[in-house]
Design a protein around this motif. Structure first.
Motif, mmCIF file in Angstrom:
data_model
loop_
_atom_site.group_PDB
_atom_site.id
_atom_site.type_symbol
_atom_site.label_atom_id
_atom_site.label_comp_id
_atom_site.label_asym_id
_atom_site.label_seq_id
_atom_site.Cartn_x
_atom_site.Cartn_y
_atom_site.Cartn_z
ATOM 1 N N TYR A 56 0.846 -1.197 0.000
ATOM 2 C CA TYR A 56 0.000 0.000 0.000
ATOM 3 C C TYR A 56 0.880 1.246 0.000
ATOM 4 C CZ TYR A 56 1.216 -0.387 4.963
ATOM 5 O OH TYR A 56 1.909 -0.516 6.149
ATOM 6 N N VAL A 57 0.294 2.333 -0.451
ATOM 7 C CA VAL A 57 0.867 3.676 -0.317
ATOM 8 C C VAL A 57 -0.285 4.558 0.135
ATOM 9 C CG1 VAL A 57 2.048 5.594 -1.442
ATOM 10 C CG2 VAL A 57 2.448 3.264 -2.244
ATOM 11 N N ARG A 58 -0.172 5.127 1.330
ATOM 12 C CA ARG A 58 -1.294 5.933 1.820
ATOM 13 C C ARG A 58 -0.782 7.079 2.687
ATOM 14 N NH1 ARG A 58 -3.171 0.587 4.874
ATOM 15 N NH2 ARG A 58 -1.850 0.656 6.729
ATOM 16 N N GLU A 59 -1.600 8.121 2.752
ATOM 17 C CA GLU A 59 -1.263 9.320 3.515
ATOM 18 C C GLU A 59 -2.155 9.407 4.736
ATOM 19 O OE1 GLU A 59 -1.829 12.886 1.309
ATOM 20 O OE2 GLU A 59 -0.710 14.140 2.727
ATOM 21 N N ASP A 60 -1.552 9.739 5.884
ATOM 22 C CA ASP A 60 -2.387 9.896 7.074
ATOM 23 C C ASP A 60 -2.765 11.367 7.250
ATOM 24 O OD1 ASP A 60 -0.346 11.329 8.293
ATOM 25 O OD2 ASP A 60 0.374 9.652 9.494
ATOM 26 N N GLY A 61 -3.509 11.657 8.288
ATOM 27 C CA GLY A 61 -4.023 13.011 8.490
ATOM 28 C C GLY A 61 -2.955 14.046 8.778
ATOM 29 N N ASN A 62 -1.747 13.604 9.138
ATOM 30 C CA ASN A 62 -0.663 14.532 9.444
ATOM 31 C C ASN A 62 0.308 14.720 8.281
ATOM 32 O OD1 ASN A 62 -1.499 14.963 12.170
ATOM 33 N ND2 ASN A 62 -0.676 12.940 12.684
ATOM 34 N N GLY A 63 -0.037 14.145 7.140
ATOM 35 C CA GLY A 63 0.804 14.329 5.959
ATOM 36 C C GLY A 63 1.904 13.295 5.793
ATOM 37 N N TRP A 64 2.010 12.338 6.710
ATOM 38 C CA TRP A 64 3.001 11.272 6.547
ATOM 39 C C TRP A 64 2.529 10.284 5.472
ATOM 40 C CZ3 TRP A 64 7.543 9.930 9.498
ATOM 41 C CH2 TRP A 64 7.903 10.901 10.436
ATOM 42 N N ILE A 65 3.469 9.763 4.705
ATOM 43 C CA ILE A 65 3.172 8.727 3.726
ATOM 44 C C ILE A 65 3.672 7.392 4.276
ATOM 45 C CG2 ILE A 65 3.540 7.908 1.366
ATOM 46 C CD1 ILE A 65 2.022 10.520 1.482
ATOM 47 N N SER A 66 2.786 6.419 4.320
ATOM 48 C CA SER A 66 3.151 5.080 4.778
ATOM 49 C C SER A 66 3.163 4.136 3.582
ATOM 50 C CB SER A 66 2.154 4.577 5.829
ATOM 51 O OG SER A 66 2.173 5.414 6.967
ATOM 52 N N ILE A 67 4.204 3.297 3.522
ATOM 53 C CA ILE A 67 4.371 2.363 2.403
ATOM 54 C C ILE A 67 4.569 0.963 2.966
ATOM 55 C CG2 ILE A 67 5.779 1.783 0.394
ATOM 56 C CD1 ILE A 67 6.776 4.715 0.427
ATOM 57 N N GLY A 68 3.736 0.032 2.524
ATOM 58 C CA GLY A 68 3.912 -1.352 2.953
ATOM 59 C C GLY A 68 5.199 -1.933 2.386
ATOM 60 N N ALA A 69 5.845 -2.786 3.166
ATOM 61 C CA ALA A 69 7.165 -3.295 2.774
ATOM 62 C C ALA A 69 7.132 -4.116 1.489
ATOM 63 C CB ALA A 69 7.749 -4.135 3.902
ATOM 64 N N MET A 70 5.988 -4.731 1.154
ATOM 65 C CA MET A 70 5.901 -5.557 -0.049
ATOM 66 C C MET A 70 5.394 -4.774 -1.256
ATOM 67 S SD MET A 70 7.155 -8.529 0.489
ATOM 68 C CE MET A 70 6.449 -9.589 -0.776
ATOM 69 N N THR A 71 5.335 -3.465 -1.157
ATOM 70 C CA THR A 71 4.927 -2.644 -2.298
ATOM 71 C C THR A 71 6.010 -2.692 -3.368
ATOM 72 O OG1 THR A 71 3.784 -1.180 -0.750
ATOM 73 C CG2 THR A 71 4.136 -0.356 -2.984
ATOM 74 N N LEU A 72 5.584 -2.902 -4.592
ATOM 75 C CA LEU A 72 6.529 -3.072 -5.698
ATOM 76 C C LEU A 72 7.126 -1.733 -6.127
ATOM 77 C CD1 LEU A 72 4.417 -5.521 -7.910
ATOM 78 C CD2 LEU A 72 6.180 -6.116 -6.232
ATOM 79 N N TYR A 73 8.342 -1.794 -6.669
ATOM 80 C CA TYR A 73 8.968 -0.589 -7.215
ATOM 81 C C TYR A 73 8.039 0.079 -8.217
ATOM 82 C CZ TYR A 73 13.417 -2.752 -5.676
ATOM 83 O OH TYR A 73 14.423 -3.333 -4.974
ATOM 84 N N ASP A 74 7.457 -0.717 -9.094
ATOM 85 C CA ASP A 74 6.621 -0.143 -10.148
ATOM 86 C C ASP A 74 5.403 0.564 -9.563
ATOM 87 O OD1 ASP A 74 6.018 0.020 -13.120
ATOM 88 O OD2 ASP A 74 4.164 -0.869 -12.356
ATOM 89 N N GLU A 75 4.805 -0.009 -8.527
ATOM 90 C CA GLU A 75 3.654 0.630 -7.891
ATOM 91 C C GLU A 75 4.054 1.977 -7.279
ATOM 92 O OE1 GLU A 75 1.194 -3.400 -6.614
ATOM 93 O OE2 GLU A 75 2.770 -2.617 -5.307
ATOM 94 N N LEU A 76 5.246 2.014 -6.707
ATOM 95 C CA LEU A 76 5.718 3.275 -6.128
ATOM 96 C C LEU A 76 6.027 4.303 -7.209
ATOM 97 C CD1 LEU A 76 8.049 1.807 -3.371
ATOM 98 C CD2 LEU A 76 5.962 3.112 -2.994
ATOM 99 N N GLU A 77 6.653 3.827 -8.279
ATOM 100 C CA GLU A 77 6.995 4.749 -9.358
ATOM 101 C C GLU A 77 5.738 5.367 -9.957
ATOM 102 O OE1 GLU A 77 8.870 2.938 -12.707
ATOM 103 O OE2 GLU A 77 8.836 4.801 -13.847
ATOM 104 N N GLN A 78 4.659 4.585 -10.030
ATOM 105 C CA GLN A 78 3.411 5.082 -10.623
ATOM 106 C C GLN A 78 2.565 5.895 -9.640
ATOM 107 O OE1 GLN A 78 3.017 4.724 -13.810
ATOM 108 N NE2 GLN A 78 4.834 3.413 -13.964
#
Length: 294
Positions: A61-83
């Motif tokens: 996952y890639v998600r933003e919380d209410g304080n502006g932090w971005i959280s990324i799950g460890a199994m998120t693919l490079y391509d998913e992050l790039e997109q």
């Protein structure tokens, strides 16, 4: 060459994976497999067991919380992050590092957690994580979590602060940078898909007059772990940049470097390239922070 025989496990939860990690002495966690499987095929590694994390749901996952932090799950693919629009717009240095990471096949399989836990000194993402002041979340059995600043996560070549038989990386957290911030990532490699000869990530914020309020200058492929050029940051602090000051910062930031020599480049060459890339990256990050370049 084929890998040595090994046992294979495919848990469906983080807790089961951690249980296996404790029970199976010498076992390795398998994420995207882009580095681990290659080393096993060369018989440079022969773990008795592999614990495949790909059937664990909830780690992509890639998600933003209410304080502006971005959280990324460890199994998120490079391509998913790039997109991801969040990564592209909020962290251009990370987007550039992902765009220049291997080929499309690698980006379709490789994961952020696998790359960071592997801690290859020539990998694209570790210096970016240090530049962005990322926090890395490690899980232990029983639901316990430990947050490790990126500055303290990479200890040596292929060595991290994770306890190898007790912890696994489950999340990467990126802090919000204030308005008036910008960053970039640059690298030199023989081919675009190759590991870097030298790489640099810069992140900075400036005030309304263009003075540098904070900067992070981090190099890769020049030491056994990401190298933070604090002398360059000291030169930049409180200054309005121009070409001469960027050159002065680059000179200061690379003065004490003692890069390795290998088949790709000599130590002298790496140091000279580092000086050039640091200067270019500082100027580009500053222009982005001021909003005059995308």
């Amino acid at each position: 060459m084929r890998p040595a025989p090994f046992e294979y496990y495919a848990p469906t939860s983080v807790e089961d994976a951690l249980r296996l990690l404790e029970e199976k002495e010498g076992a390795k966690l398998l994420a995207g497999g882009q580095s681990l499987l290659a080393l096993m095929k060369l018989r440079l590694l022969a773990p008795p067991a592999l614990i495949d994390l790909n059937r664990i749901s909830g780690l992509r996952y890639v998600r933003e919380d209410g304080n502006g932090w971005i959280s990324i799950g460890a199994m998120t693919l490079y391509d998913e992050l790039e997109q991801s629009p969040l990564i592209r717009t909020r962290y251009p240095a990370m987007h550039e590092a992902l765009y220049r990471l291997g080929d499309q096949q690698v980006r379709n399989r490789g994961t952020i957690g696998g790359s960071l836990a592997h801690a290859d000194p020539s990998a694209n993402l570790p210096p970016v994580m240090v530049a962005l002041k990322a926090q890395l979340v490690a899980a232990r059995r029983g639901g316990e979590r430990r947050t490790i600043p990126a500055d303290e996560f990479f200890l040596d070549a292929f060595t991290t602060a994770l306890e190898p038989d007790r912890e696994m990386l489950v999340e990467v957290r990126l802090p919000p940078w204030p308005r008036g911030s910008g960053g970039t990532y640059m690298k030199l490699s023989k081919r675009e898909i190759d590991f870097s000869i030298v790489e640099v990530a810069v992140q900075m914020s400036v005030d309304g007059d263009g003075r540098v309020k904070e900067s992070r200058v981090v190099l890769g492929s020049v030491a056994t772990r990401p190298y933070r050029a604090t002398a360059a940051e000291d030169v930049l602090s409180g200054s309005v940049l121009d070409d001469a000051l960027a050159a002065k910062a680059a000179e200061a930031g690379t003065k004490d470097l003692e890069p390795p020599s290998d088949v790709q480049a000599s130590s002298w060459y790496r140091k000279e390239v580092a000086k050039v890339l640091v200067k270019r990256a500082i100027l580009k990050a500053w222009r982005r922070a001021r909003g005059v370049e995308q």
